[in-house]
Design an enzyme around this catalytic site. Sequence first.
Site, short mmCIF file in Angstrom:
data_model
loop_
_atom_site.label_atom_id
_atom_site.label_comp_id
_atom_site.label_asym_id
_atom_site.label_seq_id
_atom_site.Cartn_x
_atom_site.Cartn_y
_atom_site.Cartn_z
N CYS A 65 93.06 20.06 35.27
CA CYS A 65 91.86 19.74 34.51
C CYS A 65 91.67 18.22 34.45
CB CYS A 65 91.97 20.30 33.09
SG CYS A 65 90.49 20.00 32.07
N CYS A 69 92.75 16.04 27.00
CA CYS A 69 93.11 16.63 25.70
C CYS A 69 94.63 16.60 25.51
CB CYS A 69 92.59 18.06 25.61
SG CYS A 69 90.82 18.22 25.96
N CYS A 72 97.00 19.80 25.58
CA CYS A 72 96.83 20.79 26.64
C CYS A 72 97.81 20.61 27.79
CB CYS A 72 95.39 20.75 27.16
SG CYS A 72 95.05 22.04 28.37
N CYS A 109 88.85 37.93 27.47
CA CYS A 109 88.42 36.53 27.39
C CYS A 109 88.73 35.85 28.72
CB CYS A 109 89.15 35.82 26.25
SG CYS A 109 88.88 36.61 24.65
N CYS A 142 84.18 37.72 26.80
CA CYS A 142 83.93 36.37 26.30
C CYS A 142 84.27 35.38 27.40
CB CYS A 142 84.81 36.09 25.07
SG CYS A 142 84.71 34.40 24.48
N CYS A 202 82.07 31.76 19.33
CA CYS A 202 83.46 31.72 18.89
C CYS A 202 83.91 30.28 18.91
CB CYS A 202 84.31 32.57 19.81
SG CYS A 202 86.08 32.35 19.55
N ARG A 272 90.97 35.01 14.19
CA ARG A 272 91.88 35.48 15.23
C ARG A 272 93.12 34.59 15.27
NH1 ARG A 272 88.67 35.77 19.38
NH2 ARG A 272 88.44 37.99 19.07
#
Length: 388
Positions: A65, A69, A72, A109, A142, A202, A272
């Site tokens: 990626c 972040c 992550c 998801c 999702c 979400c 969740r």
Amino acid sequence: MDLLNTLVDKGLRRELPTREEALAVLATSDDDLLEVVAAAGKVRRQWFGRRVKLNYLVNLKSGLCPEDCSYCSQRLGSKAEILKYTWLKPDEASKAAAAGVAGGAKRVCLVASGRGPTDRDVDRVSETIEAIKERHEGVEVCACLGLLSDGQAGRLRSAGADAYNHNLNTSEGTYGDITTTHTYADRVETVQQAQAAGLSACSGLIAGMGESDADLVDVVFSLRELDPDSVPVNFLIPFEGTPLAKEWNLTPQRCLRILAMIRFVCPDVEVRLAGGREVHLRSMQPLALNLVNSIFLGDYLTSEGQAGQADLDMIADAGFEVEGAGTTTLPAHRAQAGGGCGSHDGGCAPCGDAPAEAAAGTGEIPAARTDLVAVRRRGAGTDLAPNA
């Protein structure tokens, strides 16, 4: 305890607590913990009974990626030894999703690392959604693909997506300390785009990235204002090779207080329990079912979860039941208020797993349990059977 009686009354009326009340929940002592869980449990049962919704993650593209972040394991410059692979083909993703559905998952998801999807990526994910829906009629899907461009949310909706996940992760005031390659406002805008396209929104958080109690309350109050249908709560898994690898500050008691606070602030929203529950709640996971009404089954994006059968056993042993495919998750007033078809309710984890903070009431930082982190080596992107 007067505080808890007040919060229960407000939760049953869907009334927002004050910031002071939310902060007070986080400041309660371990001696009062069971009372806090019992009080928040009354609110949870009012809106969701004893049902637990199961969700299943499929990591469509792992690692590499370009975003930075800090939490992550898939971030730019990450040294974490995770699985790395490019896009799964639609039939591969559909096969991975089938394992979760067979294990009892009501929602699949679909997650992909990256800043956001190209139009070709949206086409690719649309094909995957169609393949899953063709194979599993009625399953909810999702998507969690990062920042959306104009029109992309509508295209995903047209392809059959039910929901879109994009987490706020932390408070606006601390966001720049965690990520520099995009802004908090970018995240809010993507959630709003999903809502405008008719997708169930979400959006959740990561607890414990060095934030204060005030920061935790800030992000949860921001989520209440944004009004997603579901709020996934992650607890940092401090992967070696990431900037937050040394952030081992959470205790099971701290996690339960955070979950209780979120339930009081978001009483009728699907909460969740997501990444990090096995690592930080450990043997106290069953208590958390009194606070949340949804969990992920099996593995996460880059880390392993406990065995799917262990999740099912835990739910049954704690006196809860798996939510059936024919049951509407959201309370009727939310389903009828323009928040989706009523089956919309959930979301995905962030592009990594989640963070941690000092235990309230003890003043002590527990020893790091690096032995609890297991990098995912099975399921999507491998030749090994998935965990579901």
